[in-house]
Motif scaffolding. Structure first.
Motif, mmCIF file in Angstrom:
data_model
loop_
_atom_site.group_PDB
_atom_site.id
_atom_site.type_symbol
_atom_site.label_atom_id
_atom_site.label_comp_id
_atom_site.label_asym_id
_atom_site.label_seq_id
_atom_site.Cartn_x
_atom_site.Cartn_y
_atom_site.Cartn_z
ATOM 1 N N ILE A 12 0.855 -1.206 0.000
ATOM 2 C CA ILE A 12 0.000 0.000 0.000
ATOM 3 C C ILE A 12 0.886 1.250 0.000
ATOM 4 O O ILE A 12 0.622 2.215 -0.726
ATOM 5 C CB ILE A 12 -0.958 0.008 1.204
ATOM 6 C CG1 ILE A 12 -1.793 -1.287 1.236
ATOM 7 C CG2 ILE A 12 -1.890 1.228 1.153
ATOM 8 C CD1 ILE A 12 -2.610 -1.464 2.524
ATOM 9 N N ASP B 84 3.770 1.536 -1.303
ATOM 10 C CA ASP B 84 4.313 1.710 -2.656
ATOM 11 C C ASP B 84 3.286 2.344 -3.596
ATOM 12 O O ASP B 84 3.630 3.203 -4.406
ATOM 13 C CB ASP B 84 4.753 0.350 -3.229
ATOM 14 C CG ASP B 84 6.036 -0.155 -2.573
ATOM 15 O OD1 ASP B 84 6.797 0.670 -2.035
ATOM 16 O OD2 ASP B 84 6.270 -1.379 -2.585
ATOM 17 N N VAL B 85 2.042 1.915 -3.472
ATOM 18 C CA VAL B 85 0.978 2.500 -4.296
ATOM 19 C C VAL B 85 0.844 3.998 -3.992
ATOM 20 O O VAL B 85 0.798 4.835 -4.904
ATOM 21 C CB VAL B 85 -0.380 1.793 -4.044
ATOM 22 C CG1 VAL B 85 -1.526 2.583 -4.666
ATOM 23 C CG2 VAL B 85 -0.351 0.366 -4.589
ATOM 24 N N VAL B 86 0.795 4.326 -2.703
ATOM 25 C CA VAL B 86 0.635 5.733 -2.321
ATOM 26 C C VAL B 86 1.884 6.524 -2.733
ATOM 27 O O VAL B 86 1.783 7.651 -3.232
ATOM 28 C CB VAL B 86 0.357 5.864 -0.806
ATOM 29 C CG1 VAL B 86 0.295 7.329 -0.388
ATOM 30 C CG2 VAL B 86 -0.964 5.170 -0.459
#
Lengths: 130, 130, 130, 130
Positions: free
Chosen positions: A78, A80-82
């Motif tokens: 998560i 990394d996504v953000v």
């Protein structure tokens, strides 16, 4: 270890975005960071998150926190996504907090609470269904 | 319109997360919001972002800001990705700022700035390549 | 090694689908293979394909075949995507050849060749743009 | 309508690939069709498939065939995924049947049937778990 850092209550979105910008700048990675390329990297990270849940049923996924190691792995995906969301917003000069607040008002109009309570989409008759 | 709202400099991550939690709560949508399901919704939004860039070349994607309408559409997709990232973090009780800061330190050790300047990955000889 | 097997000219879609079905059956994996779960596994494989191209520019990606090792790795990702496409079609009882042929006729009507030659989408004036 | 076409039993992979190649050629779309761009388009279609299942539970997804309209919509998404898989294989000169057969042998060695029956992955003790 992560507990040692300031948490979501003490951290502005701008701070995290600046951290990301500095990371990219220090490595001179901006020539890789076209919005097109970052959108791909973001989709790859979203899929790595997905991968954790692919063979699990929904109820099992709610109990992920029981396994601290798996929870830490999912938390990193998560992050990394953000992180890439911040990276693309940095490249395009988008204010995320303003965009998110505006989008939520739009969504609140699209899905009025009293009408969509416990329901998620419109049926063919135009009424919300569960 | 979005300009009317507090921006990234005045907004903590926790505030945006609470907005998202309230939105879900008011609609009693938590029974849909298993981490498995949210990971899927997040991947769908990541792909909607991707879609804007699929036939564009990298340089063209850097100039997206020249077209305010497209920029606004892309900004909304990023907002959706971040929104679902908050939603899954809410369900799993993850502090995102702490996780992101810890991950960045890990990444800084994995990609030392002096070694990866202008380069993005390791070659077969173990040295970074551009 | 792959050269030893019958190629696309000697292989029906049904044969490959039966191979996939046998593989799943022999391992008693059908209880994992709900269409929902397979759609996730497929998206994960699609992202692994994406990952090979994320920091590469478009022209570079056209020359991927110059590196036989990379080409083999990419070929395997595509095989995984197609394999899961067959797996989900198996579970849902869909004939893929019929669906693809019908879809192509639909697409040919949506994008008439004479109108979309060298152009990819409609502009705001309703005319195709490059 | 799709029933009118030759099905998976009468169709080689090569035939469908040639149909796709002709479609792209007639529209002079090869300059859009770099492997990088196609990998993005494929991921977008994979996510459109995913979207159908995001709020559905696994068992519900197994009954999708009960609703012929939804089944047809899902079938088209799978067709799009396979279509782009053919398009990228066309650009890179990959024989898919050979690659899939070779990959299945590799997978059969990685997941021996007697060991993985009803189980899907290895636990921390190195033994397969369900």
């Amino acid at each position: 270890m992560a507990d040692a850092f300031p948490g979501d209550d003490q951290t502005t979105v701008a701070e995290l975005r600046r951290n990301m910008a500095a990371f990219v700048e220090e490595r001179q990675w901006r020539h890789f960071h076209s919005p097109k390329n970052i959108s791909m990297a973001l989709a790859v990270e979203a899929a790595e998150l997905l991968e954790h849940f692919q063979w699990m049923d929904s109820e099992e996924s709610r109990r992920l926190g029981d396994d601290p190691e798996k929870l830490a792995a999912v938390a990193e995906e998560i992050a990394d996504v953000v992180g890439y969301s911040f990276a693309i917003a940095n490249e395009l000069g988008i204010d995320l907090s303003q965009t998110i607040r505006a989008k939520m008002i739009k969504n609140a109009e699209k899905y009025p609470a009293e009408q969509f309570r416990g329901k998620h989409q419109l049926g063919q008759d135009g009424k919300p269904i569960g």
